[in-house]
Write an enzyme that holds these catalytic residues in place. Structure first.
Site, PDB file in Angstrom:
ATOM      1  CD  GLU A  28      47.260  38.034 -62.128  1.00  0.00           C
ATOM      2  OE1 GLU A  28      46.230  37.373 -62.318  1.00  0.00           O
ATOM      3  OE2 GLU A  28      47.368  39.239 -62.411  1.00  0.00           O
ATOM      4  CG  HIS A  91      44.562  34.274 -61.587  1.00  0.00           C
ATOM      5  ND1 HIS A  91      45.331  34.717 -62.634  1.00  0.00           N
ATOM      6  CD2 HIS A  91      44.279  32.979 -61.830  1.00  0.00           C
ATOM      7  CE1 HIS A  91      45.505  33.711 -63.493  1.00  0.00           C
ATOM      8  NE2 HIS A  91      44.877  32.648 -63.030  1.00  0.00           N
ATOM      9  CE  LYS A 118      42.292  31.518 -65.303  1.00  0.00           C
ATOM     10  NZ  LYS A 118      43.431  30.849 -64.682  1.00  0.00           N
TER      11      LYS A 118
HETATM   12  O1  LIG Z   1      45.125  29.452 -65.093  1.00  0.00           O
HETATM   13  C1  LIG Z   1      45.111  28.565 -64.265  1.00  0.00           C
HETATM   14  C2  LIG Z   1      43.874  28.066 -63.638  1.00  0.00           C
HETATM   15  C3  LIG Z   1      43.874  28.277 -62.182  1.00  0.00           C
HETATM   16  O2  LIG Z   1      43.743  29.646 -61.898  1.00  0.00           O
HETATM   17  C4  LIG Z   1      42.689  27.562 -61.498  1.00  0.00           C
HETATM   18  O3  LIG Z   1      41.968  28.205 -60.760  1.00  0.00           O
HETATM   19  O4  LIG Z   1      42.514  26.359 -61.714  1.00  0.00           O
HETATM   20  C5  LIG Z   1      45.158  27.737 -61.613  1.00  0.00           C
HETATM   21  C6  LIG Z   1      46.378  28.322 -62.291  1.00  0.00           C
HETATM   22  O5  LIG Z   1      47.541  27.732 -61.781  1.00  0.00           O
HETATM   23  C7  LIG Z   1      46.344  28.039 -63.733  1.00  0.00           C
HETATM   24  O6  LIG Z   1      47.465  28.630 -64.349  1.00  0.00           O
END
Ligand SMILES: O=C1C[C@@](O)(C(=O)O)C[C@@H](O)[C@@H]1O
Length: 215
Positions: A28, A91, A118
């Site tokens: 991710e 992600h 998210k």
């Molecule tokens: O969850 C998040 C946000 C994120 O995905 C971003 O796009 O800023 C970056 C990741 O490292 C963090 O854990």
């Protein structure tokens, strides 16, 4: 308390900032190679530490749990008694899924007991960014829990600065020199852009109010 948690505790103790504890795996976009069982065990151990140790509990406000690991429900149930929120995350780096698919991912997070849902996608075009912002608008209307929708990379910067206008509940920024995802900007820059946006919205709202009064 674990030494790593102790270090984080010491670093954030003086700021009184809420902490979103995150183990970002390589699948991710992070750097940790870990199998599903070890992932689940590690996050469970963080929650157990927080429930047994008030100092640790004071540090961790929320825990990030990757939806793909299939343990959101289990960890949300474990987190409940200590009042730690679970933020479920997904992600998409290789392609941006269809709008309905992203909305259903967010809905699945809510159904599984997450307190925040998210998604972050890597857009291949401005069209992907627009779709992601539309997802935020739709999900805000359908889900009970706050939603975070982020488009990564250069094209996605607008979603990091103005996502709130479309219903995204929070954004991510860098506190130091290193971004943890493509497109992240320094916190000072993000804060000032958000303040400017808010002030512009207030000016626009005052203008519409006085225009209506003048009718
Ligand atoms: O969850 C998040 C946000 C994120 O995905 C971003 O796009 O800023 C970056 C990741 O490292 C963090 O854990």
């Amino acid at each position: 308390m674990w030494p790593a948690v102790q270090q984080v505790a010491a670093a954030v103790a003086t700021t009184r900032l809420p902490l979103l504890a995150t183990l970002r795996t390589s699948a991710e976009g992070g750097g940790v190679e870990i199998d599903d069982d070890a992932y689940r065990a590690l996050l469970s151990a963080v929650l157990a530490a927080c429930s047994q140790d008030e100092a640790a509990r004071q540090v961790v406000t929320a825990l990030d749990v990757e939806l793909a690991r299939d343990c959101v429900s289990e960890l949300a149930a474990l987190a409940g008694p200590s009042g730690i929120d679970v933020l479920a995350s997904a992600h998409f780096f290789s392609s941006a899924p269809a709008e309905d698919e992203i909305v259903s991912v967010l809905e699945r997070m809510e159904t599984q007991g997450a307190q925040v849902a998210k998604v972050a996608v890597m857009p291949a075009s401005q069209d992907d960014v627009a779709r992601l912002l539309r997802v935020a608008v739709r999900a805000r209307g359908r889900l009970q829990v706050p939603v975070i929708a982020i488009a990564m990379g250069e094209d996605g910067v607008i979603s990091r600065l103005a996502g709130g206008v479309f219903g995204s509940a929070l954004t991510f920024a860098t506190a130091g020199a290193t971004a943890s995802a493509p497109g992240q900007l320094p916190v000072a820059q993000v804060r000032s852009a958000m303040e400017e946006l808010e002030a512009s919205e207030e000016r626009a709202s005052a203008w519409s109010g006085s225009a209506l009064e003048g009718r």
